[in-house]
Design an enzyme around this catalytic site. Structure first.
Site, PDB file in Angstrom:
ATOM      1  N   ASP A 187      33.588  38.707  43.455  1.00  0.00           N
ATOM      2  CA  ASP A 187      34.909  38.879  42.853  1.00  0.00           C
ATOM      3  C   ASP A 187      35.798  37.661  43.127  1.00  0.00           C
ATOM      4  O   ASP A 187      36.042  37.306  44.274  1.00  0.00           O
ATOM      5  CB  ASP A 187      35.538  40.145  43.448  1.00  0.00           C
ATOM      6  N   ASP A 222      40.720  44.989  35.371  1.00  0.00           N
ATOM      7  CA  ASP A 222      40.274  46.301  35.843  1.00  0.00           C
ATOM      8  C   ASP A 222      40.646  47.398  34.851  1.00  0.00           C
ATOM      9  O   ASP A 222      41.746  47.417  34.298  1.00  0.00           O
ATOM     10  CB  ASP A 222      40.917  46.624  37.190  1.00  0.00           C
TER      11      ASP A 222
END
Length: 630
Positions: free
Chosen positions: A427, A490
């Site tokens: 990430d 997200d």
């Protein structure tokens, strides 16, 4: 204020904020991370330490009408100070507004947090109405009405006169015949001596997946890739009453099968394509299926299917929760439908500002106290026939502020290999402060470093690039050995988030294929919450059917993000429809694209390996529509 029924309080809504906020009215602090602040409260940086991170939390603030921070009949200025841990921060998902508080603000219905229950052919739930006011009594008529979404037929209607004294609660329950049809339920409260009403709504789940036969049926991927000499783990996904006996005919040298579990292990040293015949048998019959094993440079030949801890546990994940999820795979039969991975997301490392050592003197990363034995956890997951995933960042810190891999990539890759890791989600997070700019070489750089580290360990590790689609990652993700790459920010459990993400996966379609997958983020069905406080997904049943259907047509990775220990009948029905999953796992790996858009109706087509085409017809509108397709 002049026209309001109650004149004592003002309500300010700021939407959601990623990640932390201090909110000011006319230069004075009035709210922090969704909590009201008193006048004169100190302004410091402690607001960025709250856990779980409140990024997905609506910011509602309430001030007394006589609060000195409010300047009536003058210009008022709201300023919001935002601190972002990494990624795309700011205010989102909701139009800021200001209103006077009225009685409806004190009436709370917990229907959204109460699960539906199936009872034979009937469906219903128990829930409560609550008056959160300490001063006012709420009186009125309360109506519960259910109707079919297909034809408008009333399936249930009941009403009662209600009086809710300050800080009191009343409980309600209902049942109606609606298990196998889409239906909408409204809870309507009409206030006495007023034209106002509060309306809360639900949509009841309904079951479409056929019941599982007692006879054996082999599901899951028809192709599987591994690199030469690397540890091999493949579990035959098969439904049917247990016990089942498994066989694998023409199994190449180096592999062996456990005939009781269907778990195939070992390693193959020679490159090539190996054609295997799988068999499953019980007292009700037998089933066969072909499997092609490709030993070469490509892995993840079909989109990964599994579970990830983030959308449910956030930073509160621990070893017990992960192992409990793995056990549910077997108990609830998910393993029998091709679900394979159990992935830990952020929160397993030492917090970055902790005084504890983050690494050993040799540079190896140390797990926090929630994960006392990562190797033993991996062994337990593998023993179930499942694969094991983990999370890190190329920067010094993860999105949650935990220790990440910057300048220790070789150490971390070796640790992952030692623990038996099969999947790495990497990430971007704090690497944004290190990258010189947003050029493609700078975006690729940290992923190339970890690519080289992963190439030099003794096991295959699926490489998941999580950097939100920056620089059109689908155009270069394969060059850094990416097996899948996030194409978006997200996802959250709202139709706005789901539809904006899912129906925009068009430009990247030509870059999907065996070993390379566009990732529109994880599934938001079941009980989710991004931390310790969970709730049933806010997606309606129809939106959830759209979610699973569209992701499968998109050849997207399917990563469950809910509490598996609370799987209900409806969520299990979503996750075990083998015909739908087969579209996602089709060996051709072709991503669906829209072929026709007519108003709210979209037609998406996916080419399949056998020359057939799968068609998805989606209604993006709010009402039922009749359509024709030639």
């Amino acid at each position: 204020k002049k026209n309001s029924s109650l004149k004592d309080s003002v309500k300010i809504f700021l939407g959601k904020i990623d990640d932390y906020d201090q909110s000011f009215l006319n230069g004075e602090l009035f709210g922090v991370n969704g909590r009201n602040s008193n006048t004169g409260q100190a302004i410091d940086n402690s607001f960025i330490k709250e856990e779980p991170i409140p990024w997905n939390k609506n910011r509602f603030y309430t001030l007394p009408a006589d609060d000195p921070r409010i300047m009536w009949d003058k210009e008022n200025v709201i300023a919001v100070r935002v601190y972002d841990q990494g990624g795309a921060g700011g205010m989102f998902s909701g139009i800021p507004s200001i209103k006077m508080v009225d009685l409806s603000d004190y009436l709370k219905c917990d229907n959204a947090g109460s699960p539906f229950n199936f009872k034979n052919s009937e469906i219903g739930k128990s829930f409560s109405l609550r008056n959160i006011s300490a001063l006012y009594t709420i009186k009125g008529k309360f109506i519960i009405k259910a109707e079919s979404k297909l034809n408008g037929k009333i399936l249930l209607e009941k009403s009662a006169d209600i009086e809710l004294k300050p800080e009191s609660t009343k409980n309600f329950s209902y049942l109606f015949n609606g298990k196998n049809q889409p239906s909408r339920i409204e809870y309507i409260f009409r206030y006495d001596n007023s034209d106002d009403e509060s309306v809360f709504s639900d949509e009841a789940p309904y079951i479409l997946t056929p019941a599982i036969s007692k006879k054996p049926k082999i599901n899951g991927a028809k192709v599987y890739g591994q690199r030469p000499g690397k540890p091999f783990l493949f579990t035959i996904a098969a439904t049917g009453e247990r016990p089942l006996t498994f066989k694998a005919i023409n199994l190449p040298a180096g592999l062996r099968i456990d005939e009781k579990t269907g778990i195939i292990t070992g390693s193959i040293s020679e490159e090539g394509i190996y054609k295997i015949k799988l068999k499953a048998e019980n007292k009700f019959g037998s089933a066969e299926s072909d499997l092609k094993i490709y030993i070469g440079d490509k892995i993840a030949l079909t989109p990964p299917m599994g579970w990830n801890s983030w959308n449910v546990w956030g930073l509160t994940v621990d070893q017990e929760k992960v192992l409990a999820s793995a056990k549910v795979y077997k108990q609830k039969g998910l393993l029998n439908h091709g679900w394979t991975y159990i992935n830990i997301d952020d929160g397993w490392e030492i917090v970055g500002d902790s005084p504890l050592p983050k690494r050993t003197p040799d540079g190896n990363i140390i797990c926090n106290s929630k994960f006392p034995d990562m190797k033993a956890l991996g062994d337990s997951i593998h023993a179930l026939g499942l694969k094991f995933g983990i999370y890190s960042s190329p920067g010094p810190l993860t999105c949650g502020g935990y220790t990440a891999s910057y300048q220790h990539e070789v150490n971390d890759a070796q640790s992952y290999s030692n623990w038996g890791i099969d999947y790495l989600k990497y990430d971007w997070c704090s690497y944004g402060a290190i990258a010189k700019d947003n050029s493609i070489p700078e975006l690729m750089k940290p992923y190339l470093v970890m690519r080289d580290a992963l190439r030099n360990v003794d096991r295959d590790i699926v490489f998941s690039l999580c950097q939100y689609g920056m620089g059109k990652v689908w155009e270069w993700g394969d060059k850094v050995d990416g097996n899948l790459w996030r194409t978006t920010g997200d996802i959250t459990d709202t139709w706005q988030s789901l539809s904006e993400i899912g129906f925009s996966q068009v430009e990247n379609a030509n870059y999907a294929g065996p070993g390379n997958w566009n990732d529109p983020d994880m599934l938001v069905v079941g009980w989710v919450g991004w931390g310790p406080n969970l709730h049933p997904t806010r997606l309606t049943p129809d939106e959830q059917y759209t979610h699973i259907s569209l992701w499968s047509l998109l050849s997207a990775p399917l990563l469950i993000g809910c509490d598996l220990t609370r799987l209900d009948e409806f969520t299990l029905n979503l996750l075990t429809n083998d015909e739908v999953i087969a579209l996602d796992q089709d060996p051709l790996g072709k991503q669906a694209t829209p072929k026709m858009i007519k108003g709210n109706i979209q037609y998406w087509i996916k080419e399949l390996e056998d020359g057939q085409k799968a068609i998805g017809i989606f209604n993006l509108g709010s009402g039922t529509e009749k359509v024709e397709l030639n």
